[in-house]
Write an enzyme that holds these catalytic residues in place. Structure first.
Site, mmCIF file in Angstrom:
data_model
loop_
_atom_site.group_PDB
_atom_site.id
_atom_site.type_symbol
_atom_site.label_atom_id
_atom_site.label_comp_id
_atom_site.label_asym_id
_atom_site.label_seq_id
_atom_site.Cartn_x
_atom_site.Cartn_y
_atom_site.Cartn_z
ATOM 1 N N TRP A 221 24.756 -67.421 53.999
ATOM 2 C CA TRP A 221 25.603 -68.387 54.428
ATOM 3 C C TRP A 221 24.656 -69.502 54.602
ATOM 4 O O TRP A 221 24.946 -70.971 54.147
ATOM 5 C CB TRP A 221 26.352 -68.172 55.773
ATOM 6 C CG TRP A 221 27.493 -69.179 55.860
ATOM 7 C CD1 TRP A 221 28.745 -69.372 55.675
ATOM 8 C CD2 TRP A 221 27.357 -70.572 56.907
ATOM 9 N NE1 TRP A 221 29.418 -70.277 55.941
ATOM 10 C CE2 TRP A 221 28.601 -71.330 56.559
ATOM 11 C CE3 TRP A 221 26.382 -71.009 57.439
ATOM 12 C CZ2 TRP A 221 28.764 -72.421 57.275
ATOM 13 C CZ3 TRP A 221 26.412 -72.262 58.133
ATOM 14 C CH2 TRP A 221 27.615 -73.016 57.769
ATOM 15 N N TYR B 120 24.413 -73.002 52.648
ATOM 16 C CA TYR B 120 24.921 -74.236 53.178
ATOM 17 C C TYR B 120 23.634 -75.536 53.263
ATOM 18 O O TYR B 120 24.118 -76.542 52.769
ATOM 19 C CB TYR B 120 25.266 -74.198 54.609
ATOM 20 C CG TYR B 120 25.826 -75.383 55.331
ATOM 21 C CD1 TYR B 120 27.089 -75.772 55.072
ATOM 22 C CD2 TYR B 120 25.255 -76.278 56.072
ATOM 23 C CE1 TYR B 120 27.782 -76.654 55.729
ATOM 24 C CE2 TYR B 120 25.431 -77.386 56.641
ATOM 25 C CZ TYR B 120 26.872 -77.527 56.673
ATOM 26 O OH TYR B 120 27.532 -78.613 57.174
ATOM 27 N N ASP C 103 32.747 -67.641 54.308
ATOM 28 C CA ASP C 103 32.945 -68.892 55.080
ATOM 29 C C ASP C 103 34.373 -68.775 55.472
ATOM 30 O O ASP C 103 35.365 -68.622 54.762
ATOM 31 C CB ASP C 103 32.741 -69.968 54.667
ATOM 32 C CG ASP C 103 32.882 -71.351 55.477
ATOM 33 O OD1 ASP C 103 32.299 -71.483 56.316
ATOM 34 O OD2 ASP C 103 33.964 -71.972 55.165
#
Length: 127
Positions: free
Chosen positions: A45, A49, A65
């Site tokens: 994640w 990001y 997410d």
């Protein structure tokens, strides 16, 4: 701040300062994202990001997410997708190579549909 998070941030800062990781829009997105994932505390994640934001990767995607999953549910996607990140990735396959934009649209949809309606300003007369 939890110690583990502080170690992750310190490790990322050290990697950036030493040049082991380069986060700029012209960097090799795949290579830098892979390097990010080797750092302690930087998982899929976080690496995605960072790729989306710092590397300007138009195809970075965050299948686990919470906002993405909620946005998909609001659009009528199968709720079981939240238990199967591979299913979310498959669903988003048609959005390639622009999945980052899809993430932003899902977040915006979620914000729009879950935010309270604006209230009229106090003391301003309306007709």
């Amino acid at each position: 701040m939890p110690r583990a998070r502080a170690r992750s941030l310190t490790g990322l800062a050290a990697a950036l300062a030493s040049g082991a990781i380069s986060l700029h829009p012209g960097a090799d997105r795949e290579a830098e994202t892979a390097r990010l994932r080797t750092l302690p505390g930087i998982g899929p994640w976080t690496a995605s990001y960072i790729a989306m934001r710092a590397l300007a990767d138009p195809d970075a995607f965050l299948p686990a997410d919470v906002g993405v999953l909620r946005g998909l549910r609001l659009l009528g996607a199968d709720v079981s997708l939240s238990r199967d990140p591979a299913g979310v990735v498959a669903l988003a396959g048609n959005w390639r190579p622009w999945r980052s934009y899809a993430v932003h649209h899902l977040w915006a949809l979620l914000e729009q549909l879950t935010s309270p309606a604006p209230r009229p300003s106090q003391g301003v007369a309306t007709k």
